[in-house]
Design an enzyme around this catalytic site. Structure first.
Site, PDB file in Angstrom:
ATOM      1  N   ARG A  37       4.617 -63.836  47.616  1.00 26.54           N
ATOM      2  CA  ARG A  37       5.403 -62.911  46.787  1.00 26.54           C
ATOM      3  C   ARG A  37       4.661 -62.487  45.520  1.00 26.54           C
ATOM      4  O   ARG A  37       4.840 -61.373  45.031  1.00 26.54           O
ATOM      5  CB  ARG A  37       6.749 -63.555  46.431  1.00 26.54           C
ATOM      6  N   ILE A  63      11.611 -55.754  42.329  1.00 29.03           N
ATOM      7  CA  ILE A  63      11.459 -56.565  43.539  1.00 29.03           C
ATOM      8  C   ILE A  63      12.675 -57.482  43.551  1.00 29.03           C
ATOM      9  O   ILE A  63      12.967 -58.155  42.561  1.00 29.03           O
ATOM     10  CB  ILE A  63      10.120 -57.345  43.559  1.00 29.03           C
ATOM     11  N   SER A  64      13.425 -57.473  44.649  1.00 27.49           N
ATOM     12  CA  SER A  64      14.702 -58.187  44.698  1.00 27.49           C
ATOM     13  C   SER A  64      14.522 -59.692  44.548  1.00 27.49           C
ATOM     14  O   SER A  64      13.479 -60.257  44.870  1.00 27.49           O
ATOM     15  CB  SER A  64      15.423 -57.906  46.026  1.00 27.49           C
ATOM     16  N   GLN A  65      15.587 -60.317  44.074  1.00 33.74           N
ATOM     17  CA  GLN A  65      15.663 -61.771  43.992  1.00 33.74           C
ATOM     18  C   GLN A  65      15.451 -62.352  45.399  1.00 33.74           C
ATOM     19  O   GLN A  65      16.054 -61.873  46.359  1.00 33.74           O
ATOM     20  CB  GLN A  65      17.054 -62.118  43.466  1.00 33.74           C
ATOM     21  N   PRO A  66      14.628 -63.388  45.568  1.00 33.16           N
ATOM     22  CA  PRO A  66      14.406 -63.953  46.905  1.00 33.16           C
ATOM     23  C   PRO A  66      15.702 -64.353  47.623  1.00 33.16           C
ATOM     24  O   PRO A  66      15.829 -64.137  48.832  1.00 33.16           O
ATOM     25  CB  PRO A  66      13.526 -65.175  46.615  1.00 33.16           C
TER      26      PRO A  66
END
Length: 213
Positions: A37, A63-66
């Site tokens: 990531r 970038i989205s939260q995992p």
């Protein structure tokens, strides 16, 4: 483009965090544990790459939260060889997760700057979606329909009808619906005009934009 032992160790910690929050799909967890990531993020945010948080990327996007990536992916129930449409390529991180799961990914991005960056970057990491397209996600991609699943990675004020119509019977559409705060919503297509709807709590996404090109 380095992926060190330290990065790998941090990723395994992240997998543990996401698991503790309720993600149980082993294939999804394995993908989160494998994808570097930190390479999808601006170098000034490298220390934050394996925190369970969203972070800024180019073109005022994130970038989205995992956990959010894992949650949406788990709802899709992706199988190897599935035809999957992704609305909002963004950094390409979610695209990489879908590729890891063996999906045939068709992804649409409407920010030209991001599209150019991501379409060059993903193949360097070995991720090759079937198609990356610069265009309007609200319209979907009818030429490759129907899809086993469709994922929308931005907040939609309403559910675009073309996306519903491009879903296979038995297919799943995962979309955050709402303005300032979104409700994660799953639609399962039961017949030509019959959809089953499930809601899964509140999330925050950048807005899904249309017809800006």
């Amino acid at each position: 483009m380095k992926d060190t032992f330290k990065h790998k160790g941090l990723r395994q910690q992240l997998v543990g965090i996401v698991k503790d929050k309720g993600i149980t799909d082993e294939k999804v967890l394995k993908a989160i544990g494998k994808i570097p990531r930190h390479l999808f993020m601006d170098s000034s945010f490298l220390d934050h790459a394996y925190q369970d948080k969203a972070f800024p990327i180019a073109a005022d996007q994130t970038i989205s939260q995992p956990y959010t990536v894992a949650f949406q992916t788990e709802l899709m129930q992706v199988k190897p060889g599935d035809n999957v449409l992704e609305i909002g390529t963004g950094s390409g991180y979610q695209t990489a997760v879908l590729c890891e799961l063996g999906a045939k990914v068709f992804s649409i991005e409407r920010q030209l700057e991001l599209f150019k960056i991501t379409s060059k970057f993903l193949p360097k990491l070995g991720y090759r979606p079937k198609k990356l397209i610069f265009g309007d996600g609200y319209k979907g991609l009818v030429t490759e329909a129907p899809y086993d699943s469709i994922i929308v990675t931005a907040g939609a004020p309403f559910v675009p009808k073309p996306l519903m119509s491009q879903l296979k019977v038995g297919g799943r559409l995962v979309i955050p619906v709402g303005d300032k705060v979104q409700t994660m919503t799953l639609f399962i297509r039961k017949g030509p005009k019959d959809f089953e709807k499930h809601e899964f709590g509140e999330f925050r996404f950048v807005p899904l934009l249309e017809d800006k090109n």
